[in-house]
Design a protein around this motif. Structure first.
Motif, PDB file in Angstrom:
ATOM      1  N   GLU A 100      72.280  55.211   6.321  1.00 35.60           N
ATOM      2  CA  GLU A 100      71.914  54.218   5.313  1.00 35.60           C
ATOM      3  C   GLU A 100      72.046  54.747   3.892  1.00 35.60           C
ATOM      4  O   GLU A 100      72.171  53.970   2.947  1.00 35.60           O
ATOM      5  CB  GLU A 100      70.475  53.746   5.555  1.00 35.60           C
ATOM      6  CG  GLU A 100      70.295  52.973   6.859  1.00 35.60           C
ATOM      7  CD  GLU A 100      68.840  52.646   7.138  1.00 35.60           C
ATOM      8  OE1 GLU A 100      67.972  53.112   6.357  1.00 35.60           O
ATOM      9  OE2 GLU A 100      68.554  51.947   8.127  1.00 35.60           O
ATOM     10  N   ASP A 125      77.240  48.120   6.594  1.00 30.88           N
ATOM     11  CA  ASP A 125      76.530  47.763   7.834  1.00 30.88           C
ATOM     12  C   ASP A 125      77.441  47.884   9.048  1.00 30.88           C
ATOM     13  O   ASP A 125      77.035  48.414  10.086  1.00 30.88           O
ATOM     14  CB  ASP A 125      75.982  46.336   7.734  1.00 30.88           C
ATOM     15  CG  ASP A 125      74.802  46.222   6.785  1.00 30.88           C
ATOM     16  OD1 ASP A 125      74.301  47.283   6.336  1.00 30.88           O
ATOM     17  OD2 ASP A 125      74.374  45.098   6.490  1.00 30.88           O
ATOM     18  N   PRO A 160      72.117  47.953  12.752  1.00 33.62           N
ATOM     19  CA  PRO A 160      72.161  46.932  11.696  1.00 33.62           C
ATOM     20  C   PRO A 160      72.520  45.563  12.264  1.00 33.62           C
ATOM     21  O   PRO A 160      73.352  45.456  13.180  1.00 33.62           O
ATOM     22  CB  PRO A 160      73.258  47.441  10.753  1.00 33.62           C
ATOM     23  CG  PRO A 160      73.383  48.900  11.043  1.00 33.62           C
ATOM     24  CD  PRO A 160      73.065  49.058  12.494  1.00 33.62           C
TER      25      PRO A 160
END
Length: 363
Positions: A100, A125, A160
């Protein structure tokens, strides 16, 4: 083998064969094997098991995607002092958080050839989901080939959420597509490549092809069946074979480009080598700039073809599904929903009403 319950040794198994099965591994399996051997050496089981797992995947696209994602996971585990096959849930979940925030690899401007540095934007993502899926798939494979079973540390790791109705690739209208193709035919900056660019775009669009399927096709795969010019695809999504009918406009452009050539890659370089996907990306980016259209990649071509086909008054979703090689009709309908979310937005009506009210108030 560090941290692994895999009881059988791939090396001892392979040694029983008269010929090494690794010679038949596909490209991305061989590349991953060489990469891992350079790090862990030939005595570690990871290179063989990871490459065998890649070779186990049906499509070249999945092999490429999983190999790329696994490299990210392997680098992370190694930098944390852990063997990739010994990773447990805590580190697997830390890998999710790492993706992330960590910068991506980008080429160093002015550096030596191939020099890379982690200075890019954090993983998107879709890229994060791919890396997590690749790592999880690897452990699923280990569990299958193990005598005693291997627990997947990624089972409880959240991935995600990807909105199926969203696509980052800008879509073109049919009029914009006509402009795009005309630029390829008449205005491509390298005149010698105009016929190739024109034929490639028409084949991608009118045959609704995945870019990897088209680039892996050979001239020998062209044929004739029941009154139709066809292209025999060795692999479509999911790993099957299929004949794709070629519309007359695309066939004529293809024949003009081939100019009598009867062997070799259907779309090749000037030296006869296989045209690769990065080259097609660069082509489409260049054509989009010349046409004054948003930049796009080859994967968006198929999406536009499906969307335009579904928008026809006499469209049959079941036929479009078969044409697009979608096994699930819900996949086809996603393209419809994306189009409708834009075309039928209530905001257009509200905006028009408000503009009218403002004009009356001004008067």
């Amino acid at each position: 083998m560090p941290g692994s319950e895999v009881a059988r040794s791939p090396r001892s198994t392979l040694s029983t064969f008269r010929r090494d099965p690794r010679a038949l591994w596909p490209e991305h399996a061989r590349k991953l094997y060489d990469y891992l051997v350079a790090i862990y050496g030939g005595d570690d089981l990871l290179p063989t098991l990871a490459a065998a797992w890649i070779a186990h995947q049906r499509s070249a696209n999945t092999q490429k995607s999983y190999a790329r994602g696994f490299r990210v996971f392997e680098e992370f585990a190694r930098n944390h002092g852990e063997h990739p096959m010994a990773v447990k849930f805590v580190l697997a979940d830390t890998f999710r958080m790492y993706l992330e925030t960590t910068p991506t690899w980008v080429r160093v401007k002015g550096g030596w050839r191939g020099e890379m540095a982690r200075t890019g934007k954090p993983y998107a993502d879709a890229s994060r989901k791919n890396a997590l899926s690749a790592a999880s798939s690897f452990f699923v494979y280990l569990d299958k080939v193990s005598d005693d079973g291997v627990k997947n540390p990624f089972d409880a790791v959240q991935r995600p959420y990807i909105d199926p109705t969203y696509s980052p690739t800008p879509g073109y209208t049919e009029a914009e597509w006509a402009r795009f193709v005309a630029v390829a035919r008449d205005e491509h900056r390298v005149a010698a490549y105009r016929k190739r660019a024109y034929a490639l775009l028409l084949m991608l669009y009118t045959c609704c092809l995945r870019i990897d399927s088209l680039l892996n096709a050979r001239v020998e795969d062209l044929g004739y069946d029941k009154g139709h010019r066809v292209l025999l695809l060795e692999k479509v999504k999911g790993g099957g074979r299929k004949k794709k009918p070629i519309p007359p406009a695309a066939w004529d452009a293809l024949m003009e480009y081939l100019d009598g050539r009867t062997t070799g890659w259907l779309f090749c370089t000037a030296t006869g080598g296989q045209l690769d996907e990065p080259a097609v990306w660069r082509l489409l980016q260049s054509l989009a700039k010349r046409a004054g259209l948003p930049l796009r990649g080859p994967h968006g071509v198929k999406g536009d073809a499906v969307t335009h086909a579904l928008a026809k008054p006499d469209a049959r979703p079941d036929k479009v599904q078969q044409w697009a090689d979608h096994k699930d009709p819900r996949t086809t309908q996603l393209y419809n929903r994306r189009r409708e979310l834009l075309d039928d937005s209530p905001g257009y009506g509200l905006g028009a009403d408000l503009a009218g009210a403002l004009a009356r108030d001004t008067n």
